[in-house]
Motif scaffolding. Structure first.
Motif, PDB file in Angstrom:
ATOM      1  N   ARG A 126       0.839  -1.206   0.000  1.00 45.17           N
ATOM      2  CA  ARG A 126       0.000   0.000   0.000  1.00 45.17           C
ATOM      3  C   ARG A 126       0.873   1.254   0.000  1.00 45.17           C
ATOM      4  O   ARG A 126       0.676   2.183  -0.793  1.00 45.17           O
ATOM      5  N   SER A 184      -7.534  -6.425  -0.960  1.00 38.12           N
ATOM      6  CA  SER A 184      -8.063  -5.182  -0.410  1.00 38.12           C
ATOM      7  C   SER A 184      -7.156  -4.007  -0.743  1.00 38.12           C
ATOM      8  O   SER A 184      -7.621  -2.924  -1.106  1.00 38.12           O
ATOM      9  N   GLU A 188      -7.899  -0.659  -2.956  1.00 38.65           N
ATOM     10  CA  GLU A 188      -7.690   0.636  -2.310  1.00 38.65           C
ATOM     11  C   GLU A 188      -6.794   1.561  -3.129  1.00 38.65           C
ATOM     12  O   GLU A 188      -7.059   2.770  -3.218  1.00 38.65           O
ATOM     13  N   GLU A 214     -14.032  -3.919  -0.696  1.00 35.13           N
ATOM     14  CA  GLU A 214     -13.856  -3.327   0.634  1.00 35.13           C
ATOM     15  C   GLU A 214     -12.706  -2.323   0.622  1.00 35.13           C
ATOM     16  O   GLU A 214     -12.784  -1.257   1.235  1.00 35.13           O
ATOM     17  N   GLY A 215     -11.624  -2.685  -0.072  1.00 33.92           N
ATOM     18  CA  GLY A 215     -10.507  -1.755  -0.174  1.00 33.92           C
ATOM     19  C   GLY A 215     -10.892  -0.482  -0.899  1.00 33.92           C
ATOM     20  O   GLY A 215     -10.521   0.620  -0.491  1.00 33.92           O
ATOM     21  N   ALA A 216     -11.644  -0.640  -1.987  1.00 37.18           N
ATOM     22  CA  ALA A 216     -12.088   0.534  -2.743  1.00 37.18           C
ATOM     23  C   ALA A 216     -12.994   1.418  -1.893  1.00 37.18           C
ATOM     24  O   ALA A 216     -12.929   2.652  -1.956  1.00 37.18           O
ATOM     25  N   LYS A 217     -13.826   0.780  -1.081  1.00 35.23           N
ATOM     26  CA  LYS A 217     -14.738   1.528  -0.216  1.00 35.23           C
ATOM     27  C   LYS A 217     -13.963   2.372   0.790  1.00 35.23           C
ATOM     28  O   LYS A 217     -14.349   3.515   1.094  1.00 35.23           O
ATOM     29  N   LYS A 218     -12.864   1.833   1.308  1.00 36.26           N
ATOM     30  CA  LYS A 218     -12.051   2.562   2.278  1.00 36.26           C
ATOM     31  C   LYS A 218     -11.532   3.874   1.711  1.00 36.26           C
ATOM     32  O   LYS A 218     -11.444   4.875   2.425  1.00 36.26           O
ATOM     33  N   SER A 219     -11.164   3.844   0.437  1.00 36.92           N
ATOM     34  CA  SER A 219     -10.582   5.050  -0.151  1.00 36.92           C
ATOM     35  C   SER A 219     -11.553   5.799  -1.054  1.00 36.92           C
ATOM     36  O   SER A 219     -11.154   6.739  -1.750  1.00 36.92           O
ATOM     37  N   ARG A 221     -13.082   4.853  -3.777  1.00 37.43           N
ATOM     38  CA  ARG A 221     -12.793   4.680  -5.191  1.00 37.43           C
ATOM     39  C   ARG A 221     -13.870   3.856  -5.877  1.00 37.43           C
ATOM     40  O   ARG A 221     -14.554   3.050  -5.261  1.00 37.43           O
TER      41      ARG A 221
END
Length: 366
Positions: A126, A184, A188, A214-219, A221
């Motif tokens: 990351r 994830s 992200e 889930e990773g995309a949701k965190k950022s 995107r």
């Protein structure tokens, strides 16, 4: 001559890799030109015995349309600044046709082949990708460089070493992944993932893509243009007779993957945890000849796409269509018949472009 075709389901992308024999650096340009002439849209090379960035440069000079992908270059032994410059140079040389595929490599290789200190790869990757993008932003837009993290502190970019803006600065980054953490991270910070050959459609659909979302949701995107690019385990040949050794090789490869702890979750997903544990024991005891016997026909069919050249393209679409955007496999080009087979494969695997990306976002399997 050996070629590996990277065939996206939606747009036709070939790649250039050979698992059986080392890639001949002297024929890369020739093979890339051939693929372009046959109607393919891309080419990929891995990092095994040659520097993938040099191979990409040779292919870029010989072609005008092929998308060029490292599949994958190993990230951590190189600083983000080194990777950033290699990708920037190839983006200039190819006029925007380059995609940067990165992989973390496993602990044993990081420590004992590259002589580096190991760290959990998810957080490391990351930070790595963000650092690469920060360097590109500095070169393209003059944004002050200030990367501060657990692994990298990068804040020096004097004019002499500033690569400056280019015409095609938006270089896609794809990450090799198996487990949920890296998926994830890809969701992200990256533009796509490259599942390992051990990843079945069910595993990709039900484990990897939810983690990417889930990773995309965190950022915050969108995954609308997110790519899923992989080299599935394929057994293919011109005739049924020539196919049999390929099937035996596939059985052995699956057994080897089963013995690797890093891939255990992909086997556990299919209820094959006991197989993975037993295979790991056999591996530690160096009982290599016994490993392939553990792979039944049913298990073989779960992991490998099998068929002669006349049907393998359709079989790949049936297995991965609407889920994976790009697939690749090896084919030996010995004569005009094999060359025509490559052309036919390109036609067989073309499906509605963008369908896979929509399915990724919607969470639907084809």
């Amino acid at each position: 001559m050996r070629l590996e075709t990277l065939l996206p389901l939606g747009k036709v992308d070939p790649g250039l890799r050979t698992p059986e024999t080392p890639l001949d650096i002297n024929t890369v340009a020739q093979n890339a030109k051939l693929l372009e002439e046959l109607g393919y849209a891309g080419l990929a090379v891995e990092e095994t015995k040659d520097d993938p960035f040099i191979l990409m440069a040779l292919a870029a000079r010989a072609t005008t349309k092929l998308e060029l992908t490292t599949a994958v270059a190993i990230a951590f032994p190189r600083s983000p600044t080194i990777i950033a410059m290699s990708a920037w140079t190839l983006a200039k040389l190819s006029k925007g046709r380059f995609k940067l595929g990165l992989g973390p490599q496993v602990k044993g290789h990081i420590e004992r082949r590259y002589g580096m200190k190991w760290s959990p790869p998810g957080p490391w990757m990351r930070e790595y990708v963000r650092a690469v993008r920060a360097i590109w932003d500095c070169w393209q837009n003059g944004t002050p460089l200030n990367v501060q993290g657990d692994h990298y502190n990068i804040n020096l970019m004097v004019p002499l070493f500033n690569a400056g803006p280019i015409d095609h600065p938006n270089i896609p980054i794809h990450l090799a992944a198996v487990n949920q953490v890296m998926c994830s991270v890809a969701g992200e910070v990256a533009d796509g993932i490259r599942p390992h050959p051990v990843c079945t459609p069910s595993y990709i659909q039900n484990v990897m893509l939810p983690a990417a979302r889930e990773g995309a949701k965190k950022s915050g995107r969108s995954l609308e243009n997110f790519r899923v690019c992989m080299k599935p385990l394929v057994a293919s040949a011109r005739t049924e007779e020539e196919l049999q050794p390929k099937i035996r090789d596939a059985r052995a490869r699956i057994a080897f993957y089963a013995s690797t702890p890093g891939y255990a979750k992909a086997f556990e997903h299919l209820g094959l945890g006991d197989l993975a544990r037993d295979a790991a024991i056999y591996s530690k005891e160096q009982r290599w000849e016994e490993l392939p016997k553990m792979i039944s026909d049913e298990i073989l069919d779960q992991f490998a796409v099998i068929g002669t050249y006349d049907v393998i393209g359709k079989n790949l679409v049936k297995r991965f269509g609407g889920l994976v955007t790009d697939v690749e496999f090896s084919i030996a080009v010995r004569d005009d018949a094999d060359r025509e087979a490559l052309r036919t494969l390109a036609r067989d695997i073309q499906v509605d472009d963008g369908q896979a990306a929509r399915n990724i976002v919607g969470g639907k399997a084809a």
